[in-house]
Design an enzyme around this catalytic site. Structure first.
Site, PDB file in Angstrom:
ATOM      1  N   TYR A 398       2.774   0.759   2.235  1.00  0.00           N
ATOM      2  CA  TYR A 398       3.520   1.150   1.038  1.00  0.00           C
ATOM      3  C   TYR A 398       4.937   0.570   1.116  1.00  0.00           C
ATOM      4  O   TYR A 398       5.632   0.738   2.109  1.00  0.00           O
ATOM      5  CB  TYR A 398       3.573   2.677   0.964  1.00  0.00           C
ATOM      6  CG  TYR A 398       4.061   3.282  -0.336  1.00  0.00           C
ATOM      7  CD1 TYR A 398       4.564   2.506  -1.378  1.00  0.00           C
ATOM      8  CD2 TYR A 398       4.017   4.654  -0.534  1.00  0.00           C
ATOM      9  CE1 TYR A 398       4.991   3.075  -2.563  1.00  0.00           C
ATOM     10  CE2 TYR A 398       4.442   5.241  -1.719  1.00  0.00           C
ATOM     11  CZ  TYR A 398       4.941   4.448  -2.722  1.00  0.00           C
ATOM     12  OH  TYR A 398       5.378   5.019  -3.900  1.00  0.00           O
ATOM     13  N   CYS A 399       5.350  -0.121   0.052  1.00  0.00           N
ATOM     14  CA  CYS A 399       6.712  -0.655  -0.075  1.00  0.00           C
ATOM     15  C   CYS A 399       7.022  -1.556   1.137  1.00  0.00           C
ATOM     16  O   CYS A 399       6.256  -2.458   1.439  1.00  0.00           O
ATOM     17  CB  CYS A 399       7.709   0.494  -0.226  1.00  0.00           C
ATOM     18  SG  CYS A 399       9.389  -0.014  -0.663  1.00  0.00           S
ATOM     19  N   VAL A 400       8.122  -1.326   1.863  1.00  0.00           N
ATOM     20  CA  VAL A 400       8.427  -2.186   3.010  1.00  0.00           C
ATOM     21  C   VAL A 400       7.423  -1.974   4.132  1.00  0.00           C
ATOM     22  O   VAL A 400       7.264  -2.850   4.998  1.00  0.00           O
ATOM     23  CB  VAL A 400       9.861  -1.970   3.526  1.00  0.00           C
ATOM     24  CG1 VAL A 400      10.875  -2.349   2.468  1.00  0.00           C
ATOM     25  CG2 VAL A 400      10.082  -0.546   3.986  1.00  0.00           C
TER      26      VAL A 400
END
Length: 663
Positions: A398-400
């Protein structure tokens, strides 16, 4: 403005004129009203649902209120109480200033100073273009002057009773001007239109300035937007009809309560304003957030690995490993049972493992991306094999955390490590060419300045990154709370998502610096130029199936950026576009039946609009679509596994202790 009463402002309460003022008990004060949400929240569930207003919006929706409630009936203005409250407000304002100055005397809060310096330098380049040519500067003044003359003429016609339409009107979605008096009262309508004309002119300053490089133009647009949002007449008591009514009706007690909260929030932010977006006293991780049953089965210096207890007799053979972002806490995926993606996965028959990152301090300052990869997903894979006996795992980033997962997959491919057999990315970027407004904060000068500050402490303060994210949507995540908290004097409602949003984490200096330079500044992962531990990372060598989820209104990982990154992988990629934004588009349980998602052909190149034109729209959550995709990879069912698998002794109950360390 010589006489306030000469202006067409809302009817003011009458003033007590008796020589001997009586201390009449005032109507319910703003301070008392500020306590109402907290009291209501402590009621039993049924009564709370009846007592509380509707749940406030979250970062993916505009948190400004809708049309204002009808103001209280005219009442007597107590001059004595009003004067005392103004004095109390000044006293509380002194506390706020003292908290700010104390931190700056100790050398803290310099990150914001650097941001202001960069804004001045950037906007100076825009003004330099216009002032370099007298004719150009004159045309610029004429543009604004004509707009103001049109507004004056319009106002004069309205004074004579002639029906006229507005010279400038706000976007229908702009909730700042939803109070009826912004239109019905000519004074406030004039202020509103003057503001809109001025901000439109300011936007043209940047848009029409020739010779700016793309990065400077993007920064200038961002800074102009921040200034425009800050100076809106809705942000000041005397120029906001609702705030003016509230102040007069409460004898300025709302401003006393607001200044008290302002002083507390500056102190809590260590000299920087840490705006409270939710009533934090109503939430606690492990008590009413992150409740899915499970155990911490392993921990090292950077992470705890949680395995969740099964709720089905049979589970899919391949375990699921979730790699959340290290810049936020993992429980965004496990807020409440009704919203929990983790619980939903467990209930669907998945054996779920989640990495819970440590909230780092100065002892972690030298931990970089290689350390996070080795001590995060790679070490977790070893533990999962011990706990389940399975050598094949499906993974989510998720995301970074997704960017880290992409790096890990390329690293594993280079070393012929086949343990991750399919991967899912939630709003994650592998190519940062179109990374959105976060790139405003990324250039050599700004990163170097940030590195100097991080060197002093060994980490980036969580509040600094939180402020940057909030600035991306300041009209949603900053100014509505400034108005509600510090001007209306109302405590914010308890709201789990906003509590999580304010539960920031620190970042090790080495890791954050390498990430910002390698990804945002140099885009080395997408170019195939990145190495970790001497191993070159080539995403084309990642030939496993990929489910790549983007969200349509994402300001952090824009949908176009995620789409472009899809073409970097060497295997089959299913690109899915969800409605809403970075959080609500991902955390969207099927039972809520909200938003929608789109599926389409294999992504290729960078033309998202072309893909979207050929895509099919589906109502509701994308979660069932993802689960069907997971089951096609490996549908085999096995007996459910308990945390640790009888091999690893659980260390503590989920959600563990790492996630509870606050910034």
């Amino acid at each position: 403005m010589q006489r306030l009463t000469s202006l067409p402002v809302p009817p003011a309460p009458t003033v007590a004129t008796s020589k001997k003022p009586r201390k009449a008990k005032p109507a319910r004060s703003a301070g008392a009203r500020a306590k109402a949400p907290a009291k209501a929240a402590k009621l039993p569930a049924k009564e709370r649902a009846e007592a509380r207003p509707a749940e406030p919006p979250h970062p993916e929706a505009r948190p400004a209120a809708g049309p204002a409630e009808a103001g209280p009936p005219p009442q007597q203005l107590d001059i004595e109480a009003f004067s005392k409250n103004i004095a109390r407000m000044v006293e509380q304002g002194g506390r706020a200033l003292a908290a700010y100055l104390k931190a700056h005397e100790q050398g803290r809060g310099q990150e914001n100073t650097d941001l202001v310096t960069d804004a001045v330098k950037t906007l100076s380049r825009v003004l330099q273009y216009w002032l370099a040519d007298p004719q150009r500067a004159l045309a610029l003044q004429a543009m604004l002057g004509k707009s103001y003359l049109d507004l004056w003429a319009n106002a004069a016609k309205r004074l004579t009773g002639e029906p006229v339409g507005p010279v400038a009107a706000p976007d229908p979605r702009d909730k700042r001007f939803s109070d009826p008096e912004w239109s019905s009262n000519q004074f406030f309508d004039f202020l509103k239109q003057g503001y809109l004309l001025t901000t439109d002119w300011a936007n043209h300053l940047v848009k029409d300035a020739a010779g700016l490089d793309p990065h400077t133009r993007q920064k200038a647009e961002f800074y102009v937007r921040q200034i425009a949002n800050a100076v809106s007449p809705s942000n000041f008591v005397l120029t906001n009809p609702e705030l003016l009514r509230t102040t007069l009706a409460s004898n300025a007690e709302n401003l006393v309560d607001g200044m008290r909260m302002l002083a507390e929030d500056i102190a809590a932010g260590g000299g920087s304003l840490k705006i409270r977006q939710s009533d934090s006293s109503m939430f606690e991780v492990g008590r009413n957030l992150a409740l899915t049953p499970g155990k911490v089965i392993y921990q090292n210096d950077l992470m705890q690995l949680i395995q969740y207890a099964p709720t089905t007799a049979k589970v899919l053979k391949r375990p699921l490993m979730i790699v959340p972002p290290w810049i936020n806490k993992f429980y965004i995926l496990d807020l409440t049972p009704e919203k929990s993606f983790i619980k939903w996965c467990v209930d669907q028959g998945l054996t779920v493992f989640v990495i819970s990152w440590v909230n780092p301090d100065e002892s972690h300052q030298h931990k970089d991306l290689a350390d996070y990869m080795r001590e995060g997903p790679l070490e977790a894979l070893d533990v999962i094999r011990k706990a389940t006996g399975e050598s094949e795992v499906t993974a989510i980033g998720y995301c970074v955390g997704g960017t880290l997962l992409a790096m890990t997959l390329a690293y594993m491919a280079a070393r012929s490590d086949p343990r991750i057999t399919s991967a899912t990315f939630f709003a994650a970027q592998a190519d940062f060419t179109h990374a959105g407004d976060l790139k405003v904060f990324v250039d050599e000068e700004q990163i170097a300045g940030l590195e100097r500050h991080m060197k002093e402490r060994g980490y980036l303060d969580g509040n600094t990154m939180a402020t940057a994210f909030n600035m991306l949507r300041s009209n949603d995540l900053i100014w509505p709370y400034v108005i509600n908290n510090y001007l209306k004097g109302k405590a914010p409602f308890p709201f789990d998502l906003l509590y999580w949003n304010s539960d920031a984490t620190r970042m090790p200096a080495a890791n954050h610096s390498l990430y910002m330079r390698s990804c945002y500044l140099e885009n080395r992962l997408a170019k195939g130029e990145m190495t970790i531990d001497g191993v070159g990372l080539d995403l084309k060598s990642v030939d496993i199936p990929v489910y790549n989820l983007a969200t349509r209104e994402d300001h952090i990982a824009p949908a176009r950026s995620v789409y472009v990154g899809s073409s970097l992988f060497g295997g089959p990629v299913k690109y899915v576009l969800a409605g809403s934004g970075h959080i609500a588009g991902v955390v969207n349980p099927p039972a809520r039946n909200k938003y929608q998602y789109w599926t389409g052909p294999q992504p290729h190149g960078g033309d998202l609009e072309k893909w979207f034109a050929a895509a099919d729209e589906h109502a509701g959550s994308w979660w069932p679509d993802w689960l069907a995709w997971i089951r096609t990879q490996e549908p085999t069912l096995v007996k459910a596994r308990q945390p640790g698998g009888g091999v690893l002794k659980p260390l503590e109950d989920a959600p563990g202790s790492y996630v509870k360390v606050r910034d």
